[in-house]
Design a protein around this motif. Structure first.
Motif, mmCIF file in Angstrom:
data_model
loop_
_atom_site.group_PDB
_atom_site.id
_atom_site.type_symbol
_atom_site.label_atom_id
_atom_site.label_comp_id
_atom_site.label_asym_id
_atom_site.label_seq_id
_atom_site.Cartn_x
_atom_site.Cartn_y
_atom_site.Cartn_z
ATOM 1 N N TYR A 1 43.397 28.181 23.449
ATOM 2 C CA TYR A 1 42.064 27.591 23.511
ATOM 3 C C TYR A 1 40.979 28.649 23.656
ATOM 4 C CZ TYR A 1 43.974 22.918 23.527
ATOM 5 O OH TYR A 1 44.610 21.763 23.152
ATOM 6 N N PHE A 2 41.304 29.771 24.316
ATOM 7 C CA PHE A 2 40.362 30.887 24.330
ATOM 8 C C PHE A 2 40.047 31.326 22.900
ATOM 9 C CE2 PHE A 2 41.266 32.252 28.880
ATOM 10 C CZ PHE A 2 39.938 32.203 29.275
ATOM 11 N N LYS A 3 41.076 31.391 22.075
ATOM 12 C CA LYS A 3 40.880 31.817 20.683
ATOM 13 C C LYS A 3 39.930 30.875 19.961
ATOM 14 C CE LYS A 3 43.466 33.031 16.500
ATOM 15 N NZ LYS A 3 44.818 33.107 15.881
ATOM 16 N N GLU A 4 40.007 29.584 20.226
ATOM 17 C CA GLU A 4 39.093 28.619 19.620
ATOM 18 C C GLU A 4 37.649 28.896 20.029
ATOM 19 O OE1 GLU A 4 40.088 24.572 20.270
ATOM 20 O OE2 GLU A 4 42.063 24.715 19.327
ATOM 21 N N LEU A 5 37.468 29.451 21.230
ATOM 22 C CA LEU A 5 36.133 29.784 21.717
ATOM 23 C C LEU A 5 35.663 31.148 21.221
ATOM 24 C CD1 LEU A 5 36.520 28.618 25.434
ATOM 25 C CD2 LEU A 5 35.199 27.479 23.652
ATOM 26 N N GLY A 6 36.540 31.854 20.512
ATOM 27 C CA GLY A 6 36.195 33.177 20.010
ATOM 28 C C GLY A 6 36.589 34.309 20.925
ATOM 29 N N ILE A 7 37.359 33.996 21.968
ATOM 30 C CA ILE A 7 37.749 35.012 22.948
ATOM 31 C C ILE A 7 39.185 35.433 22.695
ATOM 32 C CG2 ILE A 7 38.069 35.528 25.402
ATOM 33 C CD1 ILE A 7 36.005 33.317 25.994
ATOM 34 N N THR A 8 39.381 36.670 22.277
ATOM 35 C CA THR A 8 40.740 37.191 22.067
ATOM 36 C C THR A 8 40.984 38.473 22.847
ATOM 37 O OG1 THR A 8 40.019 38.374 20.066
ATOM 38 C CG2 THR A 8 40.961 36.173 19.771
ATOM 39 N N GLU A 9 39.954 38.998 23.496
ATOM 40 C CA GLU A 9 40.112 40.189 24.331
ATOM 41 C C GLU A 9 39.828 39.803 25.775
ATOM 42 O OE1 GLU A 9 38.706 44.870 24.716
ATOM 43 O OE2 GLU A 9 38.194 43.702 22.931
ATOM 44 N N LEU A 10 40.813 40.054 26.637
ATOM 45 C CA LEU A 10 40.686 39.619 28.025
ATOM 46 C C LEU A 10 41.152 40.717 28.973
ATOM 47 C CD1 LEU A 10 42.251 37.083 26.246
ATOM 48 C CD2 LEU A 10 41.373 35.853 28.228
ATOM 49 N N ILE A 11 40.407 40.868 30.048
ATOM 50 C CA ILE A 11 40.875 41.670 31.180
ATOM 51 C C ILE A 11 41.320 40.674 32.238
ATOM 52 C CG2 ILE A 11 40.313 43.417 32.887
ATOM 53 C CD1 ILE A 11 38.071 44.374 31.047
ATOM 54 N N CYS A 12 42.612 40.608 32.489
ATOM 55 C CA CYS A 12 43.170 39.621 33.418
ATOM 56 C C CYS A 12 42.981 40.096 34.860
ATOM 57 C CB CYS A 12 44.647 39.406 33.126
ATOM 58 S SG CYS A 12 44.971 38.903 31.422
ATOM 59 N N THR A 13 42.528 39.189 35.716
ATOM 60 C CA THR A 13 42.163 39.573 37.081
ATOM 61 C C THR A 13 42.800 38.649 38.115
ATOM 62 O OG1 THR A 13 40.131 38.272 36.825
ATOM 63 C CG2 THR A 13 39.984 40.652 36.421
ATOM 64 N N PRO A 14 44.122 38.685 38.274
ATOM 65 C CA PRO A 14 44.746 37.875 39.323
ATOM 66 C C PRO A 14 44.210 38.278 40.696
ATOM 67 C CG PRO A 14 46.257 39.552 38.523
ATOM 68 C CD PRO A 14 45.086 39.552 37.593
ATOM 69 N N HIS A 15 44.234 37.331 41.614
ATOM 70 C CA HIS A 15 43.770 37.613 42.966
ATOM 71 C C HIS A 15 44.633 38.673 43.639
ATOM 72 C CE1 HIS A 15 40.925 34.288 43.204
ATOM 73 N NE2 HIS A 15 41.843 33.484 42.697
ATOM 74 N N THR A 16 43.981 39.524 44.431
ATOM 75 C CA THR A 16 44.674 40.333 45.423
ATOM 76 C C THR A 16 44.094 39.941 46.774
ATOM 77 O OG1 THR A 16 45.126 42.195 43.935
ATOM 78 C CG2 THR A 16 45.127 42.659 46.289
ATOM 79 N N ILE A 17 44.862 39.149 47.509
ATOM 80 C CA ILE A 17 44.463 38.649 48.830
ATOM 81 C C ILE A 17 45.646 38.873 49.753
ATOM 82 C CG2 ILE A 17 43.638 36.674 50.165
ATOM 83 C CD1 ILE A 17 42.699 35.398 47.543
ATOM 84 N N SER A 18 45.465 39.648 50.800
ATOM 85 C CA SER A 18 46.605 40.127 51.586
ATOM 86 C C SER A 18 47.468 38.999 52.138
ATOM 87 C CB SER A 18 46.111 41.010 52.740
ATOM 88 O OG SER A 18 45.199 40.292 53.571
ATOM 89 N N ASP A 19 46.864 37.902 52.588
ATOM 90 C CA ASP A 19 47.634 36.835 53.233
ATOM 91 C C ASP A 19 48.207 35.813 52.260
ATOM 92 O OD1 ASP A 19 47.139 37.930 55.727
ATOM 93 O OD2 ASP A 19 45.341 36.717 56.059
ATOM 94 N N TYR A 20 47.721 35.794 51.017
ATOM 95 C CA TYR A 20 48.125 34.760 50.077
ATOM 96 C C TYR A 20 48.732 35.318 48.790
ATOM 97 C CZ TYR A 20 45.378 31.721 53.118
ATOM 98 O OH TYR A 20 44.888 31.048 54.197
ATOM 99 N N TYR A 21 48.065 36.290 48.211
ATOM 100 C CA TYR A 21 48.532 36.892 46.956
ATOM 101 C C TYR A 21 48.512 38.413 47.113
ATOM 102 C CZ TYR A 21 47.349 32.169 45.451
ATOM 103 O OH TYR A 21 47.266 30.804 45.361
ATOM 104 N N PRO A 22 49.540 38.960 47.768
ATOM 105 C CA PRO A 22 49.560 40.404 48.056
ATOM 106 C C PRO A 22 49.941 41.226 46.826
ATOM 107 C CG PRO A 22 51.552 39.385 48.903
ATOM 108 C CD PRO A 22 50.703 38.259 48.352
ATOM 109 N N ASN A 23 49.157 41.057 45.777
ATOM 110 C CA ASN A 23 49.448 41.778 44.545
ATOM 111 C C ASN A 23 49.112 43.255 44.677
ATOM 112 O OD1 ASN A 23 50.465 39.851 42.546
ATOM 113 N ND2 ASN A 23 48.506 38.809 42.819
#
Length: 246
Positions: free
Chosen positions: A45-67
């Motif tokens: 669906y991003f492609k339908e909007l014209g978006i094909t380049e993405l910088i993915c930004t998952p959360h880094t949260i020490s107590d929940y998502y310790p990425n």
């Protein structure tokens, strides 16, 4: 009487080759996409909007998502392998993170254990309940370490809505990133009002979608913006692409 300032255009029609610098499409490491199949559905669906380049930004949260860089890069590689398997070759995917300015963030800065968006830009966020008591110290520390802070969705921090001068102060020490859905009322009329005011005042530098799931995609398709704000939006879309395109 008809006025260009009263007319509205769909945001989707303006995105074109837009580089999305804020999304949660990497599978299985935060509250975004859960599986590679979920990621591919969002990307389609991003492609339908014209978006094909993405910088993915998952959360880094020490107590929940310790990425950390390793978990994030691993999720990126799993997604890329899945896309190759499915013959999906239209996407350019890079990896970073949305860093919560919590008690552990200072340690990450000290160790420079950070994945920037690009060059030395780092996406940061804070709790929606209250700002860190040492917010300015954290932002200055990040800057002194050679990074440029990019504050995610400042319009969503409701505790600042009655003290708008704080945005001027913060804007002097970090860049602001607007959530596309904020200008649609998706998060509520109060956030929409502040987002449009900050947009009109030229406070934003960058735009991101902050997409987590299909409800966000459906919302993005419906976002309209009046002509009054069109030039301001064009500026931040262009600046986002110029700064972050590969």
């Amino acid at each position: 009487m008809f006025s260009i300032f009263n007319s509205k255009k769909f945001l989707a029609s303006k995105l074109g080759e837009f580089t999305d610098i804020h999304n949660h499409i990497l599978p299985g490491i935060d509250d975004g996409a859960k599986t590679p199949e979920d990621s591919l559905q969002l990307l389609t669906y991003f492609k339908e909007l014209g978006i094909t380049e993405l910088i993915c930004t998952p959360h880094t949260i020490s107590d929940y998502y310790p990425n950390n860089p390793e978990t994030i890069i691993d999720a990126k590689q799993r997604l890329e392998a899945f896309l190759v398997e499915k013959n999906q070759n239209d996407f350019k995917i890079r990896a970073s993170s949305e860093y919560m300015m919590d008690s552990s963030f200072a340690d990450l800065i000290e160790a420079k254990n950070i994945l920037p968006l690009k060059d030395n830009y780092v996406l940061v966020e804070m709790s929606y309940l209250q700002p860190p008591i040492n917010l300015r110290e954290i932002l200055f520390k990040l800057g002194n370490a050679g990074f440029i802070p990019v504050l995610a969705h400042p319009e969503r921090y409701a505790f600042y809505h009655k003290t708008m001068d704080v945005y001027t102060e913060l804007g002097a020490i970090c860049k602001f990133q607007l959530n596309a859905l904020s200008i649609s009322g998706y998060y509520g009329p109060g956030i929409e009002k502040v987002a449009l005011q900050l947009l009109n005042d030229g406070k934003y530098e960058f735009l991101g979608t902050d997409t987590h799931h299909m409800r966000h995609i459906e919302g993005l398709k419906k976002v309209k913006l009046s002509g009054k704000y069109e030039l301001a939006l064009d500026r931040i879309i262009s600046n986002t692409n110029t700064t972050f395109s590969s």
